[in-house]
Design a protein around this motif. Structure first.
Motif, PDB file in Angstrom:
ATOM      1  N   SER A  73      51.574  15.279  52.807  1.00 35.28           N
ATOM      2  CA  SER A  73      50.566  15.022  53.833  1.00 35.28           C
ATOM      3  C   SER A  73      51.064  15.300  55.155  1.00 35.28           C
ATOM      4  CB  SER A  73      50.650  13.425  53.653  1.00 35.28           C
ATOM      5  OG  SER A  73      51.880  12.857  53.904  1.00 35.28           O
ATOM      6  N   ALA A  74      52.175  15.950  55.493  1.00 33.75           N
ATOM      7  CA  ALA A  74      52.609  16.279  56.766  1.00 33.75           C
ATOM      8  C   ALA A  74      52.651  15.319  57.649  1.00 33.75           C
ATOM      9  CB  ALA A  74      51.683  17.434  57.312  1.00 33.75           C
ATOM     10  N   ASP A  75      53.114  14.109  57.167  1.00 35.55           N
ATOM     11  CA  ASP A  75      53.517  12.851  58.003  1.00 35.55           C
ATOM     12  C   ASP A  75      54.632  12.717  58.404  1.00 35.55           C
ATOM     13  OD1 ASP A  75      54.111  11.831  55.775  1.00 35.55           O
ATOM     14  OD2 ASP A  75      53.359  10.015  55.659  1.00 35.55           O
ATOM     15  N   GLY A  76      55.641  13.441  57.814  1.00 32.98           N
ATOM     16  CA  GLY A  76      57.314  13.468  57.936  1.00 32.98           C
ATOM     17  C   GLY A  76      57.878  12.902  57.128  1.00 32.98           C
ATOM     18  N   SER A  77      57.305  12.063  56.145  1.00 40.30           N
ATOM     19  CA  SER A  77      58.140  11.281  55.035  1.00 40.30           C
ATOM     20  C   SER A  77      57.534  11.967  53.749  1.00 40.30           C
ATOM     21  CB  SER A  77      57.512   9.839  54.939  1.00 40.30           C
ATOM     22  OG  SER A  77      56.253   9.660  54.676  1.00 40.30           O
ATOM     23  N   PRO A  78      58.739  12.362  52.950  1.00 39.06           N
ATOM     24  CA  PRO A  78      58.682  13.257  51.671  1.00 39.06           C
ATOM     25  C   PRO A  78      57.857  12.437  50.606  1.00 39.06           C
ATOM     26  CG  PRO A  78      60.669  12.586  51.892  1.00 39.06           C
ATOM     27  CD  PRO A  78      60.060  12.082  53.145  1.00 39.06           C
ATOM     28  N   GLU A  79      56.811  13.001  49.872  1.00 39.88           N
ATOM     29  CA  GLU A  79      56.090  12.586  48.811  1.00 39.88           C
ATOM     30  C   GLU A  79      56.718  12.659  47.455  1.00 39.88           C
ATOM     31  OE1 GLU A  79      53.541  12.286  52.340  1.00 39.88           O
ATOM     32  OE2 GLU A  79      53.883  14.128  51.071  1.00 39.88           O
ATOM     33  N   THR A  80      57.355  13.927  47.472  1.00 38.20           N
ATOM     34  CA  THR A  80      58.188  14.333  46.281  1.00 38.20           C
ATOM     35  C   THR A  80      59.490  14.947  46.697  1.00 38.20           C
ATOM     36  OG1 THR A  80      55.929  14.978  45.371  1.00 38.20           O
ATOM     37  CG2 THR A  80      58.040  16.151  44.401  1.00 38.20           C
ATOM     38  N   VAL A  81      60.356  14.850  45.814  1.00 40.61           N
ATOM     39  CA  VAL A  81      61.748  15.322  45.833  1.00 40.61           C
ATOM     40  C   VAL A  81      61.930  16.115  44.359  1.00 40.61           C
ATOM     41  CG1 VAL A  81      64.127  14.965  45.929  1.00 40.61           C
ATOM     42  CG2 VAL A  81      62.574  13.771  47.491  1.00 40.61           C
ATOM     43  N   ARG A  82      62.233  17.436  44.512  1.00 43.98           N
ATOM     44  CA  ARG A  82      62.496  18.223  43.161  1.00 43.98           C
ATOM     45  C   ARG A  82      63.868  18.626  42.977  1.00 43.98           C
ATOM     46  NH1 ARG A  82      57.547  18.848  41.212  1.00 43.98           N
ATOM     47  NH2 ARG A  82      55.770  18.905  42.513  1.00 43.98           N
ATOM     48  N   LEU A  83      64.232  18.660  41.803  1.00 40.57           N
ATOM     49  CA  LEU A  83      65.752  18.857  41.481  1.00 40.57           C
ATOM     50  C   LEU A  83      65.513  20.158  40.323  1.00 40.57           C
ATOM     51  CD1 LEU A  83      65.441  15.520  41.577  1.00 40.57           C
ATOM     52  CD2 LEU A  83      67.956  15.980  41.146  1.00 40.57           C
ATOM     53  N   HIS A  84      66.110  21.440  40.726  1.00 38.48           N
ATOM     54  CA  HIS A  84      65.996  22.351  39.820  1.00 38.48           C
ATOM     55  C   HIS A  84      67.482  22.554  39.401  1.00 38.48           C
ATOM     56  CE1 HIS A  84      61.752  24.042  41.333  1.00 38.48           C
ATOM     57  NE2 HIS A  84      61.667  22.939  40.814  1.00 38.48           N
TER      58      HIS A  84
END
Length: 140
Positions: A73-84
């Motif tokens: 959303s480019a609002d500065g707060s993450p919507e998703t965190v991914r772990l690979h």
């Protein structure tokens, strides 16, 4: 894309990781190694990550975690965190946490057997949640 690369090593040969390294990357370029200040902020993260039993024998770096956030959303707060969880260049398995309504809470946790105990269960989801929350505190 910016991500934190986490490398755990069993340098003592005792069958468990005794060293954790943190490297900050941007677009596949190493930006910096973790400072002492970073290490203090990542202390809880390290303890949780070590419970995942994803480490290298000796000084190897083949097994490592790449963790990163996405802010669609480019609002500065993450919507998703991914772990690979990587085994060399290949992703061995993945996990993710999603904030569906962008309110700062994690509504969906997707994980497999991140602690390598042969079961994908509530403990794995708890570890993913803890890693994500601790990662977000670092602010990378």
């Amino acid at each position: 894309m910016r991500y934190l690369k986490v490398i755990a090593q069993d340098r003592s040969g005792q069958g468990a990781a005794d060293t954790v390294h943190f490297q900050f990357y941007e677009d596949e370029q190493l930006q910096r190694e973790a400072t002492e200040s970073d290490r203090q902020r990542l202390k809880s993260f390290s303890k949780t990550y070590l419970k995942c039993a994803w480490f290298n024998e000796g000084e190897g770096e083949e097994r490592h975690l790449r963790i990163f956030s996405q802010n669609r959303s480019a609002d500065g707060s993450p919507e998703t965190v991914r772990l690979h969880f990587h085994e060399g260049p290949l992703i061995a398995y993945k996990a993710a946490a999603h904030d569906l309504d962008n309110d700062g809470g994690l509504e969906v946790i997707l994980s497999s057997d991140v602690d390598n105990d042969g079961r994908s269960d509530r403990t794995d989801r708890s570890r993913v949640t803890a890693l994500v929350k601790q990662f977000l505190k670092v602010g990378w």
